[in-house]
Design a protein around this motif. Structure first.
Motif, PDB file in Angstrom:
ATOM      1  N   HIS A 159       2.930 -13.479  55.996  1.00 42.14           N
ATOM      2  CA  HIS A 159       3.323 -14.034  57.465  1.00 42.14           C
ATOM      3  C   HIS A 159       3.971 -12.820  58.139  1.00 42.14           C
ATOM      4  O   HIS A 159       4.324 -12.950  59.308  1.00 42.14           O
ATOM      5  CB  HIS A 159       4.144 -15.179  57.366  1.00 42.14           C
ATOM      6  N   CYS A 164       5.843 -13.875  65.383  1.00 44.73           N
ATOM      7  CA  CYS A 164       6.310 -15.103  65.103  1.00 44.73           C
ATOM      8  C   CYS A 164       7.378 -15.573  66.214  1.00 44.73           C
ATOM      9  O   CYS A 164       7.614 -14.791  67.065  1.00 44.73           O
ATOM     10  CB  CYS A 164       6.853 -15.651  63.633  1.00 44.73           C
ATOM     11  N   ASP A 214      -2.892 -21.697  56.818  1.00 41.80           N
ATOM     12  CA  ASP A 214      -1.547 -21.438  57.854  1.00 41.80           C
ATOM     13  C   ASP A 214      -1.344 -19.736  58.138  1.00 41.80           C
ATOM     14  O   ASP A 214      -0.615 -19.700  58.875  1.00 41.80           O
ATOM     15  CB  ASP A 214      -0.393 -21.848  57.001  1.00 41.80           C
ATOM     16  N   ARG A 216      -2.814 -16.281  59.783  1.00 45.19           N
ATOM     17  CA  ARG A 216      -3.533 -15.745  60.679  1.00 45.19           C
ATOM     18  C   ARG A 216      -4.981 -14.869  60.270  1.00 45.19           C
ATOM     19  O   ARG A 216      -4.561 -14.257  59.446  1.00 45.19           O
ATOM     20  CB  ARG A 216      -2.753 -15.135  61.941  1.00 45.19           C
ATOM     21  N   ARG A 274       3.764 -19.260  64.692  1.00 53.77           N
ATOM     22  CA  ARG A 274       4.787 -19.907  63.836  1.00 53.77           C
ATOM     23  C   ARG A 274       6.186 -19.726  63.901  1.00 53.77           C
ATOM     24  O   ARG A 274       6.446 -18.885  64.719  1.00 53.77           O
ATOM     25  CB  ARG A 274       4.291 -19.351  62.386  1.00 53.77           C
ATOM     26  N   LYS A 275       6.991 -20.765  63.881  1.00 60.72           N
ATOM     27  CA  LYS A 275       8.182 -20.512  64.002  1.00 60.72           C
ATOM     28  C   LYS A 275       9.179 -20.197  62.778  1.00 60.72           C
ATOM     29  O   LYS A 275       8.836 -21.109  61.884  1.00 60.72           O
ATOM     30  CB  LYS A 275       9.088 -21.929  64.808  1.00 60.72           C
TER      31      LYS A 275
END
Length: 676
Positions: A159, A164, A214, A216, A274-275
């Protein structure tokens, strides 16, 4: 084809103690070549962070920089980002100062370039969960955080190649991941090879995408580079511009289909993000440097045993605030900043309050509070400069108010114990109650803290160098720090730090405090062995403060049943800009002494001329003494070299005492500072 986009940038800042020669050096070798490289390559894009202190210097000395930046902004090659004006670590500051630091730089950029910055550089990656509220109060849209921050907060490696969202109390920020692991290879690795590594790192995510929806299927991350290392001799990148490394890197990126871009252009295209929430984290060089030697050794062994890059970040070590605990000197600086801040807050003169606050902001740069690859807290000139700024602010506040000399108890350094603070017109003297020694002595005519000393701490890298004849201090270096040791002790023992001081583990207690008379008395009873025989001595020590001087009175009594013979001494640790015969004169009864001599005999008056500040520090005693002079140097790692750095000088008057049972010895020392 999967899309890979890269944000490249530099962050640039120098400490407020920097000389004109240092500014010129970094401009010639680092700042100017990078801007010229951008100007010569219209398709090369970069984000740039400059501290407000650097912008000020550009405006005064290199006005052409602003014109070039305007052209680069107009051509959409460059995006200026904001941050703390003096590159301060925000969590260390009061909330009002945090906002002021970033607002001051944001307003400067907006005024100078007619465009309000939306991106912010986080100094040394020092992050705390509440910071989104601080940044968004200045209209921030995005910040950069390193992969270390991501991994240490439990965010998966896959991630950290796409932005984000993070938030605090509903205040949202876009976070662009910066990869310091890849950035550290800039200039060292072959540029085509680095481009290939970026391509492979991103493609590994695309493979993972097949089993994890989930993740990218695009990559967008950043490489942020310390501007002072590009083209300088600090870490061996002298030839990065001569060899056109960035030109080859641009070609390498093109070969692997990687596009250089800018955040504001990409923010509009990010879509739903996404957070993630980030804990209390910082760059890896900071988190490791907060550890003591044994902790660092354990940490390195764990990393070596695990042999997994990501695990290094998952083992969360120290945080930036811990430097205030690691170094007494850092804590004293931090405490002084907050103390002067409090004085400014309570002054009724709005003009003086404003000017004092501006000075305080300039003393808040992160460099002085810690030691990493830079010299930091071990930089004697930097410590003196920061104190000079804070004392200038304090002096201005005192001048513009109904200030009255006072002597009071106050928990100055937030350790739960009250220190004793004498605040005067001409000088301040702050006493540590346990050692009954002065840890800050401020002389206001030149705004100098002569107690801005630095102790010899054991750092992790000391295990890798020859330390023959080098010792570490057991406690901080203060003024009027008392010692009792064997009569046969020689100067060479003092120089090597092997004096068996019987008072090292002892603690004074306050016997009598009188704020009105500006005096305080301490008492300490010491039981020890001398020449194998038990001895007992009581020391009564009294400080009296007058307008222009300090009197220190001693009454030393042999409480034992037998006669005792020992040396009594008190260390007078003082620091100067440099230790050389061109900057310091030593005098005995106003006669010049040999500067290189380490021992001087049978003295009643001893003078130190600080030629740079044009001050004369005077010590006189009611009893003759010998004095030992020991300049203190530390073995300090600065980037990749160990340097011998001057920190302070220990002037130690010594009295040889022989006391029968119940016999007393009385002594009075007077200290004053005058303009020479």
């Amino acid at each position: 084809m999967n899309e890979i986009k890269l944000v490249l940038g530099t962050y640039n800042s120098l400490p407020v103690s920097s000389t004109q020669e240092e500014f010129e050096y970094y401009f010639k070798h680092c700042y100017e070549p990078y801007l010229k490289m951008l100007n010569a390559n219209p398709d090369f894009k970069s984000v740039l962070f400059y501290s407000g202190f650097l912008y000020e210097w550009f405006d005064k000395k290199k006005p052409e920089v602003k014109m070039l930046l305007k052209d680069l902004i107009k051509s959409k090659q460059v995006e200026l980002i904001s941050g703390a004006y003096y590159n301060a670590v925000l969590p260390l500051l009061p909330s009002t100062d945090r906002k002021a630091q970033i607002e001051n730089l944001t307003n400067y950029i907006c005024s100078s370039f007619k465009k309000r910055p939306k991106g912010f550089y986080v100094s040394k990656g020092v992050w705390e969960p509440s910071l989104p509220t601080t940044y968004t109060s200045s209209s921030a849209e995005y910040v950069f955080l390193d992969r270390q921050n991501f991994l240490a907060s439990g965010i998966d490696e896959h991630h950290i190649y796409y932005p984000c969202i993070t938030e605090d109390q509903g205040k949202k920020l876009i976070v662009y991941p910066a990869n310091s692991s890849l950035a550290s290879k800039v200039g060292f690795d072959d540029p085509y090879e680095l481009a290939r590594q970026i391509f492979e790192k991103c493609n590994s995510r695309f493979v993972e995408k097949r089993v994890n929806s989930d993740i990218r299927s695009k990559s967008l991350f950043s490489l942020l580079l310390p501007g002072e290392t590009l083209g300088s001799n600090l870490i061996g990148l002298d030839n990065i511009f001569k060899d056109d490394w960035f030109g080859s890197f641009k070609d390498g990126l093109k070969k692997y289909g990687i596009t250089l871009t800018l955040p504001l252009k990409e923010n509009k295209r990010l879509g739903t993000l996404r957070k993630f929430y980030f804990g209390t984290t910082a760059d890896s060089d900071i988190t490791k440097m907060t550890l003591n030697k044994e902790q660092r050794k354990t940490y390195e062994l764990m990393i070596l045993h695990l042999n997994v890059d990501e695990m290094q970040a998952l083992i969360n070590t120290g945080q930036f605030r811990q430097f205030v605990n690691k170094y007494y000197e850092s804590n004293n600086l931090y405490s002084k900043m907050l103390y002067v801040e409090s004085l400014a807050k309570h002054t009724s003169d709005k003009s003086r309050k404003k000017s004092a606050k501006e000075l305080i902001y300039s003393a808040q740069g992160h460099d002085v509070f810690w030691h990493g690859s830079h010299c930091g807290i071990y930089d004697n000139q930097l410590r003196l400069k920061i104190y000079n700024i804070l004392l200038t602010a304090e002096k201005d506040i005192k001048t513009g108010s109904d200030f009255k000399t006072n002597f009071a108890k106050h928990d100055f350094n937030f350790d739960g114990s009250e220190e004793l603070l004498y605040n005067g017109i001409h000088f301040n003297a702050y006493i540590d109650r346990d050692s009954a020694a002065i840890f800050e002595f401020d002389y206001f005519p030149t705004c100098t803290n002569y107690c801005a000393c630095m102790s010899k701490y054991e750092e992790y890298y000391h295990s890798d160098i020859d330390l023959h004849g080098y010792h570490f201090d057991l406690k901080p270096r203060y003024l009027f720090d008392d010692k009792i040791f064997e009569v046969g002790t020689k100067y060479s023992d003092f120089f090597l730090g092997i004096i068996d001081n019987k008072l090292d583990s002892e603690v004074y207690t306050i016997d009598d405090f009188d704020g009105d008379k500006k005096s305080v008395g301490f008492v300490e009873k010491v039981d020890f062995e001398l020449a194998g025989l038990p001895s007992s001595v009581e020391i009564n020590k009294n400080f009296s403060f007058r307008k222009n001087d300090i009197e220190v009175e001693y009454l030393i009594k042999n409480e034992g049943s037998k006669a005792v013979e020992f040396n009594f001494a008190t260390s007078l640790n003082l620091t100067f800009g440099e230790w050389s015969k061109e900057s310091i004169n030593l005098l005995k009864d106003d006669d010049l002494l040999d500067f290189l001599a380490k021992e001087h005999k049978h003295i009643s008056k001893f003078n130190i001329e600080d030629l740079k500040n044009k001050n004369k520090i005077n010590f006189s005693s009611t009893r003759h003494f010998d004095i030992w002079v020991n300049p203190i140097y530390t073995q300090t790692l600065v980037y990749d070299k160990i340097e011998n750095r001057y920190q302070c000088t220990d002037f130690m008057p010594v009295w040889k005492l022989k006391l029968d049972s119940q016999e007393e010895f009385r002594l009075q020392i007077t200290m004053s500072v005058i303009r020479s």
